[in-house]
Design an enzyme around this catalytic site. Structure first.
Site, short mmCIF file in Angstrom:
data_model
loop_
_atom_site.label_atom_id
_atom_site.label_comp_id
_atom_site.label_asym_id
_atom_site.label_seq_id
_atom_site.Cartn_x
_atom_site.Cartn_y
_atom_site.Cartn_z
N CYS A 1 -12.61 -2.03 -54.88
CA CYS A 1 -11.59 -1.91 -54.24
C CYS A 1 -11.11 -0.48 -54.01
CB CYS A 1 -10.71 -2.73 -55.13
SG CYS A 1 -8.71 -2.77 -54.24
N CYS B 1 -7.90 0.24 -55.36
CA CYS B 1 -7.55 -0.08 -56.77
C CYS B 1 -7.75 1.43 -57.92
CB CYS B 1 -7.84 -1.28 -56.75
SG CYS B 1 -7.98 -2.57 -56.27
N ASP B 2 -8.93 1.29 -57.39
CA ASP B 2 -9.89 2.04 -58.29
C ASP B 2 -10.14 3.69 -57.91
OD1 ASP B 2 -9.90 0.52 -59.73
OD2 ASP B 2 -12.02 -0.38 -58.98
#
Ligand code: NAP
Length: 312
Positions: free
Chosen positions: A136, A139-140
């Site tokens: 992701c 997300c990261d």
């Protein structure tokens, strides 16, 4: 155990589940939704959605699901942030068991559990998950500001992840096992015009390299010469497709060879009367948020009509 028998239980909370919830609530089925462990579904990991109608400027996957959920809550859907870990579809009312061992009885069920990211299956991938290996970028990606990263895959997901990361990172290597991308033309054109994205054509990942601090690189092998090379990166984003979330239904719902729920014709009917399926969990072809939303609407309509003919 509750003795109440719910008219309609929806398992899964992506675009299919929440659209089914809007329709089922408006049809008076008072649906109960189990959101699972990823409320909003996979789409919440997508940074930019430009192809969902009604958003002329585009939106984020998270924003889209917030809006759809708000709409469903307006009509009274009840939600529980829990996983269903066991089902018994052998007789009505159907029995569903939650992760905390609660029993729920249902006259009808709509399954919209979606799909999860597919992994490469490398030992080193497992070892460095959360230490530089991710599925992701939204997300990261933040952790790799001004660093070099690799994205694996050549579909829409991989290309979108690479494009997103190119705005944060110093350089993005896109590792593609063939000499073509699967992504849509507009995405391909944008990707190929980016100066800080290098496509590593016809190479497959062999090993994620790293030490106790996390990922330091990726070893890839040429599909043509079988020669290997190491690319220095601090993050590796795996984006090689999805696996439908159907483990809990195995042996009860009819699945195809890839684990997708088989629905009858153009309907959302499964092999069990009173159990309907919608969204990516039964779609091995289109896998679009808008298609999932449409199939959620179909499932709720099928369910409402079926309940009228099969009251308990
Ligand atoms: P996908 O279209 O199935 O693409 C998977 C990619 O990963 C392919 O390039 C495939 O290579 C590669 N791959 C698979 N296994 C691999 C392995 N073991 N090693 C290396 N490479 C591997 O999956 P996706 O990109 O997740 O997209 C899924 C669906 O969602 C598609 O229908 C897509 O259009 C849709 N989607 C749409 C949007 C959007 O419209 N905004 C965004 C994301 C996804 P091969 O080509 O060689 O098989």
């Amino acid at each position: 155990m509750s003795t109440e028998i719910r008219k309609c239980v929806i398992i899964g909370s992506g675009p299919a589940g929440y659209t089914a919830a809007i329709y089922a609530s408006r049809a008076g089925l008072s649906p109960l939704m189990f959101e699972g462990n990823a409320p909003g579904g996979q789409i919440t990991m997508t940074d930019q959605i430009d192809n969902f109608p009604g958003y002329p400027e585009g939106t984020s996957g998270f924003g889209l699901m917030e809006d759809i959920k708000k709409q469903a809550l307006r009509f009274g859907v009840e939600t529980q942030n829990k996983l269903i870990t066991k089902v018994d579809f052998s007789k009505r009312p159907f029995t569903l068991i939650t992760e905390d061992e609660q029993t729920v009885l249902a006259q009808s069920v709509i399954v919209s559990t979606g799909a999860a990211a597919r992994w490469l299956g490398l030992e080193s991938e497992r070892k460095f998950r959360g230490m530089g290996v991710s599925t992701c970028a939204t997300c990261d990606g933040f952790f790799y500001r001004k660093k070099d990263v690799a994205v694996i895959g050549g579909g829409d997901t991989a290309c979108s992840e690479a494009l997103y990361l190119s705005t944060i990172c110093n350089k993005v290597y896109l590792i593609v096992r063939r000499d073509v991308l699967r992504a849509s033309k507009v995405v391909q054109d944008t990707l190929l015009s980016k100066e800080n994205i290098e496509v590593v054509w016809q190479h497959k990942p062999l090993e994620i390299l790293g030490d106790e601090s996390g990922v330091t690189g990726i070893r890839v092998v040429s599909s043509l010469s079988e020669q290997t090379k190491d690319i220095n990166v601090m993050g590796v984003f795996v984006a090689i497709g999805n696996i439908p979330n159907t483990d809990v239904f195995k042996g009860q719902l009819e699945l195809d060879n890839n684990g997708y729920i088989i629905t009858k014709g153009a309907s959302s009917y499964t092999n069990i009367e009173g159990v309907f399926a919608a969204g990516d969990v039964q779609d091995a072809v289109y896998k679009q948020a808008i298609v999932a939303a449409g199939s959620g609407a179909k499932a709720a309509i099928d369910c409402e009509r079926w309940l009228m003919e099969h009251p308990l």
